[in-house]
Write an enzyme that holds these catalytic residues in place. Structure first.
Site, PDB file in Angstrom:
ATOM      1  N   ARG A 124       0.913  -1.319  -0.048  1.00 22.25           N
ATOM      2  CA  ARG A 124       0.009  -0.016   0.004  1.00 22.25           C
ATOM      3  C   ARG A 124       0.813   1.254   0.041  1.00 22.25           C
ATOM      4  NH1 ARG A 124      -2.625  -3.083   3.246  1.00 22.25           N
ATOM      5  NH2 ARG A 124      -4.537  -4.233   2.550  1.00 22.25           N
ATOM      6  N   LYS A 146       1.267  11.697 -11.206  1.00 23.30           N
ATOM      7  CA  LYS A 146       0.618  10.580 -12.157  1.00 23.30           C
ATOM      8  C   LYS A 146       1.513   9.476 -12.141  1.00 23.30           C
ATOM      9  CE  LYS A 146      -2.223  13.303 -15.131  1.00 23.30           C
ATOM     10  NZ  LYS A 146      -2.728  13.062 -16.218  1.00 23.30           N
ATOM     11  N   GLU A 188       7.272  19.580 -24.899  1.00 21.14           N
ATOM     12  CA  GLU A 188       6.728  19.584 -23.706  1.00 21.14           C
ATOM     13  C   GLU A 188       7.220  21.004 -22.856  1.00 21.14           C
ATOM     14  OE1 GLU A 188       3.949  18.255 -22.822  1.00 21.14           O
ATOM     15  OE2 GLU A 188       4.164  16.112 -24.002  1.00 21.14           O
ATOM     16  N   LYS A 230       4.592  23.714 -14.420  1.00 24.20           N
ATOM     17  CA  LYS A 230       3.493  22.366 -14.333  1.00 24.20           C
ATOM     18  C   LYS A 230       3.261  22.515 -12.970  1.00 24.20           C
ATOM     19  CE  LYS A 230       2.766  17.819 -15.021  1.00 24.20           C
ATOM     20  NZ  LYS A 230       3.067  16.459 -15.860  1.00 24.20           N
ATOM     21  N   GLU A 240      -6.861  16.834 -11.232  1.00 17.47           N
ATOM     22  CA  GLU A 240      -7.312  17.013 -12.561  1.00 17.47           C
ATOM     23  C   GLU A 240      -8.638  17.117 -12.930  1.00 17.47           C
ATOM     24  OE1 GLU A 240      -6.241  13.739 -15.195  1.00 17.47           O
ATOM     25  OE2 GLU A 240      -5.104  15.089 -16.384  1.00 17.47           O
ATOM     26  N   ARG A 244      -5.786  21.964 -14.697  1.00 18.21           N
ATOM     27  CA  ARG A 244      -4.801  21.004 -15.230  1.00 18.21           C
ATOM     28  C   ARG A 244      -5.056  20.711 -16.464  1.00 18.21           C
ATOM     29  NH1 ARG A 244      -2.115  16.347 -11.604  1.00 18.21           N
ATOM     30  NH2 ARG A 244      -0.530  15.600 -12.938  1.00 18.21           N
ATOM     31  N   ASN A 248      -2.878  20.090 -21.196  1.00 15.95           N
ATOM     32  CA  ASN A 248      -3.182  19.315 -22.500  1.00 15.95           C
ATOM     33  C   ASN A 248      -3.041  20.290 -23.863  1.00 15.95           C
ATOM     34  OD1 ASN A 248      -3.312  16.875 -21.213  1.00 15.95           O
ATOM     35  ND2 ASN A 248      -5.527  17.259 -20.828  1.00 15.95           N
ATOM     36  N   HIS A 251      -2.416  18.635 -27.343  1.00 18.95           N
ATOM     37  CA  HIS A 251      -2.665  17.613 -27.069  1.00 18.95           C
ATOM     38  C   HIS A 251      -3.817  16.829 -27.703  1.00 18.95           C
ATOM     39  CE1 HIS A 251       0.717  17.609 -24.403  1.00 18.95           C
ATOM     40  NE2 HIS A 251       0.621  16.317 -24.015  1.00 18.95           N
ATOM     41  N   HIS A 255      -2.667  13.726 -29.945  1.00 18.05           N
ATOM     42  CA  HIS A 255      -3.002  12.400 -29.488  1.00 18.05           C
ATOM     43  C   HIS A 255      -3.815  11.630 -30.659  1.00 18.05           C
ATOM     44  CE1 HIS A 255      -3.292  13.089 -24.914  1.00 18.05           C
ATOM     45  NE2 HIS A 255      -2.153  12.367 -25.331  1.00 18.05           N
ATOM     46  N   HIS A 268       5.631  11.205 -29.275  1.00 13.75           N
ATOM     47  CA  HIS A 268       4.594  11.885 -28.555  1.00 13.75           C
ATOM     48  C   HIS A 268       4.823  13.479 -28.612  1.00 13.75           C
ATOM     49  CE1 HIS A 268       1.697  13.193 -25.410  1.00 13.75           C
ATOM     50  NE2 HIS A 268       2.399  13.768 -25.022  1.00 13.75           N
TER      51      HIS A 268
HETATM   52  N1  LIG Z   1       3.067  10.485 -15.510  1.00 11.26           N
HETATM   53  C1  LIG Z   1       3.048  11.769 -16.269  1.00 11.26           C
HETATM   54  O1  LIG Z   1       2.266  12.444 -15.748  1.00 11.26           O
HETATM   55  C2  LIG Z   1       3.380  11.666 -17.514  1.00 11.26           C
HETATM   56  C3  LIG Z   1       3.218  12.627 -18.528  1.00 11.26           C
HETATM   57  C4  LIG Z   1       4.011  12.770 -19.776  1.00 11.26           C
HETATM   58  C5  LIG Z   1       4.332  11.499 -20.058  1.00 11.26           C
HETATM   59  N2  LIG Z   1       4.063  10.173 -19.445  1.00 11.26           N
HETATM   60  C6  LIG Z   1       4.733   8.820 -19.871  1.00 11.26           C
HETATM   61  O2  LIG Z   1       6.003   8.940 -20.054  1.00 11.26           O
HETATM   62  C7  LIG Z   1       6.479   8.130 -20.996  1.00 11.26           C
HETATM   63  C8  LIG Z   1       7.402   8.556 -21.983  1.00 11.26           C
HETATM   64  O3  LIG Z   1       8.479   8.926 -21.295  1.00 11.26           O
HETATM   65  P1  LIG Z   1       9.926   9.163 -22.207  1.00 11.26           P
HETATM   66  O4  LIG Z   1       9.499   9.978 -23.444  1.00 11.26           O
HETATM   67  O5  LIG Z   1      10.969   9.592 -21.184  1.00 11.26           O
HETATM   68  O6  LIG Z   1      10.092   7.844 -22.863  1.00 11.26           O
HETATM   69  P2  LIG Z   1      11.085   6.408 -22.348  1.00 11.26           P
HETATM   70  O7  LIG Z   1      11.037   6.317 -21.090  1.00 11.26           O
HETATM   71  O8  LIG Z   1      10.733   5.445 -23.319  1.00 11.26           O
HETATM   72  O9  LIG Z   1      12.439   7.049 -22.653  1.00 11.26           O
HETATM   73  C9  LIG Z   1      12.995   7.325 -24.242  1.00 11.26           C
HETATM   74  C10 LIG Z   1      14.161   6.276 -24.474  1.00 11.26           C
HETATM   75  O10 LIG Z   1      15.135   6.929 -24.057  1.00 11.26           O
HETATM   76  C11 LIG Z   1      16.131   5.950 -23.420  1.00 11.26           C
HETATM   77  N3  LIG Z   1      16.644   6.802 -22.237  1.00 11.26           N
HETATM   78  C12 LIG Z   1      16.337   7.235 -21.302  1.00 11.26           C
HETATM   79  N4  LIG Z   1      17.319   8.054 -20.606  1.00 11.26           N
HETATM   80  C13 LIG Z   1      18.350   7.942 -21.467  1.00 11.26           C
HETATM   81  C14 LIG Z   1      19.529   8.469 -21.297  1.00 11.26           C
HETATM   82  N5  LIG Z   1      19.805   9.539 -20.275  1.00 11.26           N
HETATM   83  N6  LIG Z   1      20.380   8.412 -22.333  1.00 11.26           N
HETATM   84  C15 LIG Z   1      20.008   7.719 -23.407  1.00 11.26           C
HETATM   85  N7  LIG Z   1      18.677   7.024 -23.435  1.00 11.26           N
HETATM   86  C16 LIG Z   1      17.942   7.203 -22.597  1.00 11.26           C
HETATM   87  C17 LIG Z   1      15.004   5.095 -22.832  1.00 11.26           C
HETATM   88  O11 LIG Z   1      15.552   3.889 -22.663  1.00 11.26           O
HETATM   89  C18 LIG Z   1      14.066   4.962 -23.902  1.00 11.26           C
HETATM   90  O12 LIG Z   1      14.526   3.952 -25.119  1.00 11.26           O
HETATM   91  C19 LIG Z   1       5.024   7.630 -21.655  1.00 11.26           C
HETATM   92  O13 LIG Z   1       4.824   6.244 -21.165  1.00 11.26           O
HETATM   93  C20 LIG Z   1       4.170   8.600 -21.142  1.00 11.26           C
HETATM   94  O14 LIG Z   1       2.639   7.839 -21.062  1.00 11.26           O
HETATM   95  C21 LIG Z   1       3.745  10.283 -18.135  1.00 11.26           C
HETATM   96 ZN   LIG Z   2       2.660  15.329 -23.317  1.00  9.85          ZN
END
Ligand SMILES: NC(=O)c1ccc[n+]([C@@H]2O[C@H](COP(=O)([O-])OP(=O)(O)OC[C@H]3O[C@@H](n4cnc5c(N)ncnc54)[C@H](O)[C@@H]3O)[C@@H](O)[C@H]2O)c1
Ligand SMILES: [Zn+2]
Length: 366
Positions: A124, A146, A188, A230, A240, A244, A248, A251, A255, A268
């Protein structure tokens, strides 16, 4: 010594700090200690990030007197699943993690979301520390609480709101990020600059070369300012309900474009860039903002290597249908975040379908 900057997130007893600096991984153990964490630490990362930063991080954590265990998951959005969360639970049970233990996410948004959900639900809730290593994770996914994973029927369908105990942002980790990932993260950042009037837009417009060269000092400013924006939104609307939604920006079209192209074609952030160009064009067309906002939006996005048009192969009607299918659509109405000017946006459900379709075509859609 690493110069450290801190941003405090005010959420009552769940308040925490985002600590940023170039070379900050070296201080990770000390930072965990200062945060009052103790005992065992499970570090979750992936096969790409592990060879780059795992040894440094766990070494520094052990130096500060913690016991560490590690779990290396496969890399990719397709692994942001409950099956991988279960692997985290398995490791936690095997390593006998307790309520007082911590899980550390070392990686991008995928690892952060996944490990965060595991930390929120194991026993938990155990302490959760984010060490974001992509620009997107540093300014977006690690901020706001999130966490979650995908279901085969849709992205991020399973999740929770769970705040970390600490976020450790080392700007030097961005040096190894592939060019396309870096630019996608910048989308972003630019979004944050466009939704609220702060110094960030000015910074992005005046320090272009340093940002592109990933100068750690300039990136530190950029990342912290983007996080601060943010946070200002999230602090007012953690769960949200309304405000918030301005996060978007870009987006709605973004999306739709990701879904219609079948994910994996656009990053993205790239889709969001196209979406922001589209929102600006919509707003100009409807007379909600002065002429020139679209041009300026496009200019800054292109400066940072981001796309601003829709390839002809994606039909406008199909994109509009995707917008109607989006899980955030309320009462058959597509919600847009539109600019009033650079640095201010508003939310509306009242954009006529014909104007959207026409705008998508002007962006290049078929
Ligand atoms: N929680 C939230 O509020 C929120 C907001 C926006 C996005 N997200 C989520 O985030 C995810 C996308 O995140 P992302 O863009 O970081 O993608 P990711 O985590 O897939 O990373 C992108 C790529 O970079 C590589 N990588 C990471 N750090 C590195 C580094 N320092 N050097 C070299 N390679 C590196 C990773 O292994 C991967 O191949 C999605 O799943 C999305 O839904 C969540
Ligand atoms: Zn986004």
């Amino acid at each position: 010594m690493v110069a450290v900057k801190k941003l405090r997130v005010e959420l009552g007893e769940r308040s925490y700090e985002i600590v940023a600096g170039a070379g900050l991984l070296a201080q990770a153990g000390k930072l965990l200690q200062e945060r009052g964490l103790a005992g065992k630490v499970l570090v979750v990362t992936n096969t790409t990030v592990a060879p780059l930063y795992l040894e440094e991080l766990t070494g520094r954590i052990r130096e500060a007197g913690f016991e560490t265990a590690t779990l290396i998951l496969p890399d990719g959005e397709e692994y942001k699943t409950l099956a991988q969360v279960e692997k985290v639970y398995d490791a936690a049970v095997k390593e006998r993690l307790e309520r007082s233990s911590a899980m550390v996410a070392l990686g991008g948004g995928v690892i952060g979301d996944l490990a965060g959900f595991a930390a929120a639900s194991y026993l938990r809730g155990v302490h959760f520390v984010q060490v974001p290593t992509t620009l997107l994770a540093q300014v977006d996914s690690s901020v706001g609480g999130k966490v979650g994973v995908n279901h085969r029927e849709g992205k991020n369908l399973i999740g929770a709101f769970y705040q970390p105990a600490l976020v450790i942002t080392d700007l030097l980790t961005l040096k190894t990020l592939p060019e396309r990932e870096f630019h996608a993260g910048l989308a972003e950042v630019i979004k944050h600059a466009l939704i609220m009037e702060t110094g960030l837009y000015q910074l992005l417009s005046s320090r272009i070369q340093e940002v592109k060269d990933r100068d750690p000092a300039v990136l530190e400013e950029v990342v912290l300012q983007a996080c601060a924006i943010k946070l200002r939104v999230v602090e007012k609307d953690e769960r949200e309900q309304g405000l918030r939604a301005i996060l978007n920006y870009g987006h709605t079209i973004g999306h739709a474009l990701e879904a219609e192209s079948g994910y994996g074609v656009f990053r993205h952030g790239e889709a969001v860039a196209v979406g922001m160009a589209g929102a600006a064009l919509l707003s100009e067309t409807l007379g909600f903002c002065p002429a020139g906002v679209h041009g300026e939006t496009v200019a800054v996005l292109k400066e940072y290597g981001l796309p601003v048009t829709i390839p002809r192969e994606y039909p406008a009607e199909a994109l509009y249908r995707r917008m109607l299918l989006d899980k955030k659509v309320q009462r058959e109405k597509v919600r847009f975040v539109l600019p009033r000017r650079i640095g201010e946006v508003f939310i509306t459900d009242e954009v006529p379908e014909t104007v959207v379709i026409d705008t998508l075509r002007r962006l290049g859609a078929g």
